[in-house]
Design a protein around this motif. Sequence first.
Motif, PDB file in Angstrom:
ATOM      1  N   LEU A 165       0.831  -1.201   0.000  1.00 31.15           N
ATOM      2  CA  LEU A 165       0.000   0.000   0.000  1.00 31.15           C
ATOM      3  C   LEU A 165       0.866   1.251   0.000  1.00 31.15           C
ATOM      4  O   LEU A 165       0.598   2.220  -0.729  1.00 31.15           O
ATOM      5  N   GLN A 166       1.926   1.251   0.788  1.00 33.16           N
ATOM      6  CA  GLN A 166       2.808   2.404   0.839  1.00 33.16           C
ATOM      7  C   GLN A 166       3.511   2.632  -0.490  1.00 33.16           C
ATOM      8  O   GLN A 166       3.664   3.770  -0.941  1.00 33.16           O
ATOM      9  N   VAL A 167       3.916   1.544  -1.134  1.00 32.39           N
ATOM     10  CA  VAL A 167       4.599   1.681  -2.425  1.00 32.39           C
ATOM     11  C   VAL A 167       3.649   2.238  -3.479  1.00 32.39           C
ATOM     12  O   VAL A 167       3.999   3.141  -4.252  1.00 32.39           O
TER      13      VAL A 167
ATOM     14  N   VAL B 145     -16.999  12.840   0.886  1.00 34.19           N
ATOM     15  CA  VAL B 145     -17.460  11.512   1.297  1.00 34.19           C
ATOM     16  C   VAL B 145     -16.638  10.422   0.615  1.00 34.19           C
ATOM     17  O   VAL B 145     -16.226   9.444   1.258  1.00 34.19           O
ATOM     18  N   TRP B 146     -16.383  10.590  -0.659  1.00 35.72           N
ATOM     19  CA  TRP B 146     -15.674   9.571  -1.437  1.00 35.72           C
ATOM     20  C   TRP B 146     -14.210   9.472  -1.006  1.00 35.72           C
ATOM     21  O   TRP B 146     -13.734   8.406  -0.603  1.00 35.72           O
ATOM     22  N   VAL B 147     -13.484  10.606  -1.086  1.00 37.52           N
ATOM     23  CA  VAL B 147     -12.057  10.608  -0.765  1.00 37.52           C
ATOM     24  C   VAL B 147     -11.838  10.395   0.727  1.00 37.52           C
ATOM     25  O   VAL B 147     -10.997   9.591   1.149  1.00 37.52           O
TER      26      VAL B 147
ATOM     27  N   ILE C 194     -11.036   4.322   5.460  1.00 41.82           N
ATOM     28  CA  ILE C 194     -10.957   2.865   5.290  1.00 41.82           C
ATOM     29  C   ILE C 194      -9.512   2.400   5.314  1.00 41.82           C
ATOM     30  O   ILE C 194      -9.166   1.385   5.950  1.00 41.82           O
ATOM     31  N   LEU C 195      -8.632   3.119   4.615  1.00 44.61           N
ATOM     32  CA  LEU C 195      -7.214   2.746   4.604  1.00 44.61           C
ATOM     33  C   LEU C 195      -6.603   2.840   6.000  1.00 44.61           C
ATOM     34  O   LEU C 195      -5.705   2.072   6.348  1.00 44.61           O
TER      35      LEU C 195
ATOM     36  N   GLU D 256      -8.053   1.722  -5.766  1.00 44.18           N
ATOM     37  CA  GLU D 256      -8.970   2.855  -5.829  1.00 44.18           C
ATOM     38  C   GLU D 256      -8.273   4.147  -5.418  1.00 44.18           C
ATOM     39  O   GLU D 256      -8.526   5.205  -6.002  1.00 44.18           O
ATOM     40  N   ALA D 257      -7.384   4.093  -4.422  1.00 45.59           N
ATOM     41  CA  ALA D 257      -6.683   5.303  -3.995  1.00 45.59           C
ATOM     42  C   ALA D 257      -5.766   5.817  -5.097  1.00 45.59           C
ATOM     43  O   ALA D 257      -5.692   7.031  -5.340  1.00 45.59           O
TER      44      ALA D 257
END
Length: 714
Positions: free
Chosen positions: A52-54, A255-257, A263-264, A360-361
């Motif tokens: 995730l960080q990468v 709301v989306w971002v 969540i992350l 998604e991010a």
Amino acid sequence: MTEPGSQQQEQGPAAEQAEPAKGQVQVERTVVVTAGGTGTKGRRPAPERAVLQVVLGIAVPLGLGATILAMYVTEALTTYRTTILDPGDFVVHARPLARVLQDFSAAFTIGLLLLCSVALPGAEANRAIIGFAQWKALNWAWLSSGVWFVSSVASLVFIAADTAGQPINTEEFFPLFMFFITELDLGEILLVALLAVFLLVTFLPMVRSSTGAGIMLAVAMMGVLPLAWAGHAAGSDDHGNAVNSLALHLVGVCVWVGGLAAILLLGFRLGTDTGRVLRRYSTLALLSFTAVAYSGIINARLRIGPWENLTTPYGQLIVVKILALGVLGLAGWYQRRRILPRLDENPEDRRALTLFGASEAALMILTIGISVGLAASPPPVPQGSIADVDLRRSLLGYLWPEPLTIPHFLGAWHPDWVVNLFIVAAAIAYIRAVIILRRRGDLWSLPRTAAFLAGCALLIWLTSGGPAVYGKTSFSGHMIQHMGLMMYAPILLVIGAPILLLLRATPARTDGSRGLREWTLWIFTSRYSHFLTRPPVAGLLFIGSLIGFYYSPAFELSLSTHLGHVLMCIHFILTGYLFAWVLIGTDPGPARAPFPFRLIILLATMAFHAFFGLSLLNGTEILAPGWWADLQLTNQEALLADQQRGGAIAWGVGELPTLLLALAVAVAWRKDDQRRALREDRAADRNGDAALRAYNDHLHQLHTGAPPAPPEHP
């Protein structure tokens, strides 16, 4: 913020040592206590977190690159400041940085509060307190709101300095700053948003329930929505649609971002609730995606102008952004179809969670990069005021309509796209709920469905048709819109019983969280609902709104400002719905008043309503004179005649809904008597008419003085 009760502590870090649930794989690790709390020996990051960080480490530079490239293509990088008074290099460079930090912290705060209010599980054993995941979300939301407040203060100072063209380290800046926040509309709007964030920082540490989180979410929205009125959209052509679409865009993005960021942050702490929470967020993300795409199309259409401008660099970036949103939507659809089922089967599947968040991010960051570049680039259509070209159009936001006649009134049309979206969405949700009931084998009245859909259609016409077009150019047109919003559409909506349908079609949650059903029940069973649904209170709000609105500056503000117009429409619809619901509503809620009392309140309220119409009909003082002067309508006799015509409309139009409400109350009274009689007959059949025999025995005792006969035993 202190940790919730001992029960929640057992769900926290200490619970990581508990035995795994059936079907889950236990991961052995040694938990040590450090100065910062619990941790894993060695503190090695999990491979999923490293991935995730990468991914984010690559996506963020690419997003910044997309922003710079977009600004380069539109030549925004070569556009330099041309103001005579320069606030200095520090203000010029610090202002965008403060705004970026303000926007991201606002989105993160809203995302955390939203998940805490509607998605994260609560304490199932004791619903009066929050669960551990909610407690963590509130902690992070408080920290994020602090960053939001500091960056908002800095942004306000930099905007004031930029507007005044004065460096912030001079003696002249403070008086200019006070003038900016107290006298200029832009400064006042930004100050209101800052006060909302201040309330958030102050009261968030006291929140210990989902109800408090929901209230704080509403306060947080008040810190974002005013920004829609502080931008260039408020002064552009068709400013009504521009401001509404920008407000919808801001909420959708937050709301989306913000939800994805939350969540992350919390995803690896949710345990067995991971799949359930992600599915709820996925629904919110779908709604947010729809809102962002819809509002983005409206804004793009207002900024591009003729379709030929799509060939300009700005138009080409619009096309690229639309394609990026399409890819993002397809990614969300894939995740809903493929990844969420994996998490439903195994909530501890960290690879699925990583794939969900990282993909998604990354796509979202790239899309935001293009959006930021577009926001900093000049569009083909100038966004400034057109008052020097067409004063009336700059005030109304649309072309001056034809002279007011019945054909012109019925044929006029200026759509309010955002309001229409909400109305159509409500109609679709109603139809979907009816289909759910019918598939389940339950019946739902067809007349109720027809009444609700007719009410939605009437609302669209009232807010986009002739009443909306002529509502700002003539008093009589405004009164038609007012009467429709307050007396006709609410009756149709109340007959449709939407709250009862929602409660019957929506399943209840069992994990301590609050969804749409639970929040609706809370609203309609709260102490405030008990107070507002008392017939005298509802009647006073209904008739008091007329006098307080028209004989105060509120009427002119509703004509001259878009915010005032929006608040006026919302207030009229709510007060009309509340009054009709108290009289004829069938939705669950506080106990209703007796039917005779309802009729008395109805007749008394309508008598005051007729008195209001007569006061306008016989009045000689023109209301909102400043607005008519701004529109260059200076014929005082014509204005007074139109105002008196509006009074006649208010008096005459109110007769039909009064008659309909009286008939509906009488019919409901008759049905209630029939149901009560039927219940009494059934009870008499079961107990052998015990009530009648007891009454006869009582009369016999009074007549003879003999003791009553003992009851017969079967």
